[in-house]
Design a protein around this motif. Structure first.
Motif, PDB file in Angstrom:
ATOM      1  N   ASP A 153      34.917  31.428  44.863  1.00  0.00           N
ATOM      2  CA  ASP A 153      35.267  31.514  46.037  1.00  0.00           C
ATOM      3  C   ASP A 153      36.265  30.804  46.432  1.00  0.00           C
ATOM      4  O   ASP A 153      37.329  31.160  47.405  1.00  0.00           O
ATOM      5  CB  ASP A 153      34.088  31.693  47.153  1.00  0.00           C
ATOM      6  CG  ASP A 153      33.123  32.834  47.123  1.00  0.00           C
ATOM      7  OD1 ASP A 153      33.609  33.722  46.454  1.00  0.00           O
ATOM      8  OD2 ASP A 153      31.994  32.681  47.436  1.00  0.00           O
ATOM      9  N   GLU A 154      36.409  29.420  46.221  1.00  0.00           N
ATOM     10  CA  GLU A 154      37.265  28.354  46.700  1.00  0.00           C
ATOM     11  C   GLU A 154      38.621  28.851  45.943  1.00  0.00           C
ATOM     12  O   GLU A 154      39.809  28.768  46.613  1.00  0.00           O
ATOM     13  CB  GLU A 154      36.824  27.097  46.266  1.00  0.00           C
ATOM     14  CG  GLU A 154      37.910  26.082  46.712  1.00  0.00           C
ATOM     15  CD  GLU A 154      37.452  24.643  46.463  1.00  0.00           C
ATOM     16  OE1 GLU A 154      38.165  23.644  46.207  1.00  0.00           O
ATOM     17  OE2 GLU A 154      36.246  24.446  46.563  1.00  0.00           O
ATOM     18  N   ILE A 155      38.737  29.161  44.693  1.00  0.00           N
ATOM     19  CA  ILE A 155      39.970  29.440  44.049  1.00  0.00           C
ATOM     20  C   ILE A 155      40.507  30.668  44.843  1.00  0.00           C
ATOM     21  O   ILE A 155      41.878  30.944  44.909  1.00  0.00           O
ATOM     22  CB  ILE A 155      39.611  29.974  42.518  1.00  0.00           C
ATOM     23  CG1 ILE A 155      39.530  28.394  41.658  1.00  0.00           C
ATOM     24  CG2 ILE A 155      41.023  30.449  41.545  1.00  0.00           C
ATOM     25  CD1 ILE A 155      38.610  28.891  40.453  1.00  0.00           C
ATOM     26  N   LYS A 156      39.651  31.462  45.019  1.00  0.00           N
ATOM     27  CA  LYS A 156      40.328  32.955  45.622  1.00  0.00           C
ATOM     28  C   LYS A 156      40.694  32.536  46.987  1.00  0.00           C
ATOM     29  O   LYS A 156      41.655  33.310  47.375  1.00  0.00           O
ATOM     30  CB  LYS A 156      38.972  34.063  45.629  1.00  0.00           C
ATOM     31  CG  LYS A 156      39.307  35.262  46.291  1.00  0.00           C
ATOM     32  CD  LYS A 156      40.511  36.159  45.499  1.00  0.00           C
ATOM     33  CE  LYS A 156      40.649  37.635  46.177  1.00  0.00           C
ATOM     34  NZ  LYS A 156      41.897  38.200  45.535  1.00  0.00           N
ATOM     35  N   SER A 157      40.049  31.875  47.759  1.00  0.00           N
ATOM     36  CA  SER A 157      40.845  31.392  48.913  1.00  0.00           C
ATOM     37  C   SER A 157      42.094  30.856  48.689  1.00  0.00           C
ATOM     38  O   SER A 157      42.983  31.256  49.745  1.00  0.00           O
ATOM     39  CB  SER A 157      39.649  30.579  49.722  1.00  0.00           C
ATOM     40  OG  SER A 157      40.209  30.075  50.700  1.00  0.00           O
ATOM     41  N   VAL A 158      42.319  29.863  47.935  1.00  0.00           N
ATOM     42  CA  VAL A 158      43.720  29.461  47.787  1.00  0.00           C
ATOM     43  C   VAL A 158      44.573  30.426  47.325  1.00  0.00           C
ATOM     44  O   VAL A 158      45.723  30.590  47.713  1.00  0.00           O
ATOM     45  CB  VAL A 158      43.507  28.225  46.746  1.00  0.00           C
ATOM     46  CG1 VAL A 158      45.031  27.818  46.504  1.00  0.00           C
ATOM     47  CG2 VAL A 158      42.712  27.203  47.117  1.00  0.00           C
ATOM     48  N   LEU A 159      44.239  31.254  46.418  1.00  0.00           N
ATOM     49  CA  LEU A 159      44.938  32.306  46.016  1.00  0.00           C
ATOM     50  C   LEU A 159      45.467  33.516  47.304  1.00  0.00           C
ATOM     51  O   LEU A 159      46.481  33.753  47.325  1.00  0.00           O
ATOM     52  CB  LEU A 159      44.682  33.273  44.952  1.00  0.00           C
ATOM     53  CG  LEU A 159      44.567  32.328  43.584  1.00  0.00           C
ATOM     54  CD1 LEU A 159      43.724  33.045  42.501  1.00  0.00           C
ATOM     55  CD2 LEU A 159      45.816  32.000  42.941  1.00  0.00           C
ATOM     56  N   GLU A 160      44.417  33.735  47.863  1.00  0.00           N
ATOM     57  CA  GLU A 160      44.930  34.526  49.059  1.00  0.00           C
ATOM     58  C   GLU A 160      45.696  33.784  49.966  1.00  0.00           C
ATOM     59  O   GLU A 160      46.527  34.682  50.766  1.00  0.00           O
ATOM     60  CB  GLU A 160      43.526  34.792  49.795  1.00  0.00           C
ATOM     61  CG  GLU A 160      42.811  36.126  49.201  1.00  0.00           C
ATOM     62  CD  GLU A 160      43.477  37.353  48.938  1.00  0.00           C
ATOM     63  OE1 GLU A 160      43.959  37.849  49.899  1.00  0.00           O
ATOM     64  OE2 GLU A 160      43.567  37.733  47.602  1.00  0.00           O
ATOM     65  N   ARG A 161      45.611  32.626  50.209  1.00  0.00           N
ATOM     66  CA  ARG A 161      46.627  31.978  51.155  1.00  0.00           C
ATOM     67  C   ARG A 161      48.317  32.169  50.413  1.00  0.00           C
ATOM     68  O   ARG A 161      49.114  32.188  51.122  1.00  0.00           O
ATOM     69  CB  ARG A 161      46.456  30.476  51.263  1.00  0.00           C
ATOM     70  CG  ARG A 161      47.197  29.824  52.117  1.00  0.00           C
ATOM     71  CD  ARG A 161      46.836  28.170  52.101  1.00  0.00           C
ATOM     72  NE  ARG A 161      47.494  27.790  50.572  1.00  0.00           N
ATOM     73  CZ  ARG A 161      46.667  26.709  50.258  1.00  0.00           C
ATOM     74  NH1 ARG A 161      45.834  26.114  50.845  1.00  0.00           N
ATOM     75  NH2 ARG A 161      46.916  26.293  48.929  1.00  0.00           N
ATOM     76  N   ARG A 173      39.804  42.797  45.504  1.00  0.00           N
ATOM     77  CA  ARG A 173      39.210  42.167  46.971  1.00  0.00           C
ATOM     78  C   ARG A 173      39.731  41.258  47.344  1.00  0.00           C
ATOM     79  O   ARG A 173      40.456  40.260  46.637  1.00  0.00           O
ATOM     80  CB  ARG A 173      37.798  41.871  46.245  1.00  0.00           C
ATOM     81  CG  ARG A 173      36.614  43.100  45.980  1.00  0.00           C
ATOM     82  CD  ARG A 173      35.445  42.344  45.668  1.00  0.00           C
ATOM     83  NE  ARG A 173      34.778  43.193  44.668  1.00  0.00           N
ATOM     84  CZ  ARG A 173      34.060  42.494  43.443  1.00  0.00           C
ATOM     85  NH1 ARG A 173      33.880  41.241  43.592  1.00  0.00           N
ATOM     86  NH2 ARG A 173      33.553  43.371  42.434  1.00  0.00           N
ATOM     87  N   LEU A 174      39.610  41.205  48.672  1.00  0.00           N
ATOM     88  CA  LEU A 174      40.171  40.003  49.488  1.00  0.00           C
ATOM     89  C   LEU A 174      39.183  38.898  49.614  1.00  0.00           C
ATOM     90  O   LEU A 174      39.416  37.550  49.568  1.00  0.00           O
ATOM     91  CB  LEU A 174      40.667  40.393  51.028  1.00  0.00           C
ATOM     92  CG  LEU A 174      41.577  41.552  51.013  1.00  0.00           C
ATOM     93  CD1 LEU A 174      41.799  41.924  52.484  1.00  0.00           C
ATOM     94  CD2 LEU A 174      42.785  41.182  50.175  1.00  0.00           C
ATOM     95  N   GLN A 175      37.843  39.183  49.577  1.00  0.00           N
ATOM     96  CA  GLN A 175      36.778  38.348  49.185  1.00  0.00           C
ATOM     97  C   GLN A 175      35.735  38.628  48.077  1.00  0.00           C
ATOM     98  O   GLN A 175      35.456  39.850  48.000  1.00  0.00           O
ATOM     99  CB  GLN A 175      35.799  38.338  50.594  1.00  0.00           C
ATOM    100  CG  GLN A 175      36.499  37.731  51.837  1.00  0.00           C
ATOM    101  CD  GLN A 175      35.463  37.632  52.992  1.00  0.00           C
ATOM    102  OE1 GLN A 175      34.617  36.868  52.880  1.00  0.00           O
ATOM    103  NE2 GLN A 175      36.101  38.043  54.203  1.00  0.00           N
TER     104      GLN A 175
END
Length: 330
Positions: A110-118, A323-325
């Motif tokens: 989830d943390e990796i995905k959060s950075v990538l979504e930014r 997915r966004l999340q």
């Protein structure tokens, strides 16, 4: 000869170069994957994953957990990040099925995905995040590195509980059953034997090895008596406390990605029945012996098998997206 475990070693570097030409090859029916899939749309994807993995995971116990996520995702409907989906009023979750109930590492993904979504909104799939993160986990534990084919999409649906349970190997599976289950995914006996080497790191709960060390499981394999006794000290014969008692798969180097797992099997010190099933008169004894003496051979075959497993596609017609999340469909 023991495996050279430094991720900076020349043998691992040469391995990565040799495998570069083959990593983008996919199994029949899969969309074409490529190590350079995000070169234009999210060129920093691998550096983001590595940065989070190095800071959050390092060579600690979360690294084997991330590798395990990749296995448990790919074995059920292909590598589609369905293992990350939470249950909803309208769909079940693969997380709620044994042995997935002991999975961890979700917060790291989830943390990796959060950075990538930014940095690259709605671009990098959760399935690709797991694939890259599992590679980095192996490397951070001293194992090889390789080029990860990318371009997977995320499933909008998790598999049903019965389907999930039926498609995950059991701690008491015998060699015939293991070869069958891997074979249904297009992975042969050599792939199965090499991929089992992921158990050179990580731990198992008492409930999964209790029957082996007490000799009460339906599936029994030879076990070193002193090894069984030492494991019994961690795992009482019954009771909820024992079910939580964890033991390392490899006692000598439990957090080093090396070939010690195979030497353990030769010494009849496999923690799970499904581990020891690989050695002791079966059809893959020669592979276990080779990997136990030649760490580079294990590394080469492990990387090839990881790429092959990572190319298992979801079923045709499965609704897919980025997915966004990672825990829920868009």
């Amino acid at each position: 000869m023991a495996m050279m475990v430094s991720s900076r070693s020349s043998s691992w570097a040469a391995l990565a170069l040799l495998l570069f030409v083959s990593v983008a090859h996919t199994v029949a029916g899969a969309d074409e994957l490529s190590a350079g899939y995000y070169a234009k749309t999210c060129p920093n994807v691998e550096s983001v994953v590595w940065s989070v993995m190095a800071s959050r995971v390092g060579g600690g116990r979360m690294a084997p957990a991330v590798v395990r996520l990749f296995f448990h995702d790919c074995f059920v409907n292909g590598c589609d990040a369905s293992v990350l989906l939470d249950a909803t009023p309208f769909s079940e979750s693969e997380k709620d099925v044994e042995p997935n109930t002991s999975l961890t590492g979700f917060t790291v993904i989830d943390e990796i995905k959060s950075v990538l979504e930014r940095d690259c909104p709605a671009t990098v799939s959760c399935a690709d995040v797991i694939a890259i993160a599992s590679r980095d986990a192996v490397t951070l534990l001293g194992g090889p590195t390789w080029n990860v084919p990318l371009g997977r999409k995320d499933s909008r649906l998790a598999a049903r509980r019965e389907f999930t349970r039926a498609h995950l190997p059991s701690p008491n599976d015998n060699l015939t059953e293991l070869i069958r289950m891997f074979g249904e995914l297009g992975l042969d006996a050599r792939d199965m034997t090499a991929l089992s080497g992921a158990h050179t790191v990580g731990m198992a709960n008492c409930m999964h090895y209790r029957g082996r060390v007490y000799g009460t499981s339906n599936t029994k394999y030879n076990i070193d008596p002193s090894f069984a006794e030492s494991r019994r000290q961690l795992c009482p014969p019954q009771g909820p406390i024992g079910d939580a008692g964890k033991a390392p798969f490899d006692v000598m180097t439990p957090m080093k990605f090396d070939n010690a797992y195979y030497r353990d099997l030769i010494a009849h010190q496999g923690l799970l029945n499904s581990d020891q099933a690989l050695y002791g008169g079966g059809g893959v004894d020669n592979l276990v012996e080779m990997y136990g003496t030649d760490g580079d051979a294990f590394g080469r075959d492990f990387v090839k098998a990881m790429v092959k497993m990572g190319n298992i596609p979801p079923p045709k017609g499965m609704p897919m997206e980025v997915r966004l999340q990672c825990s829920k469909a868009n």
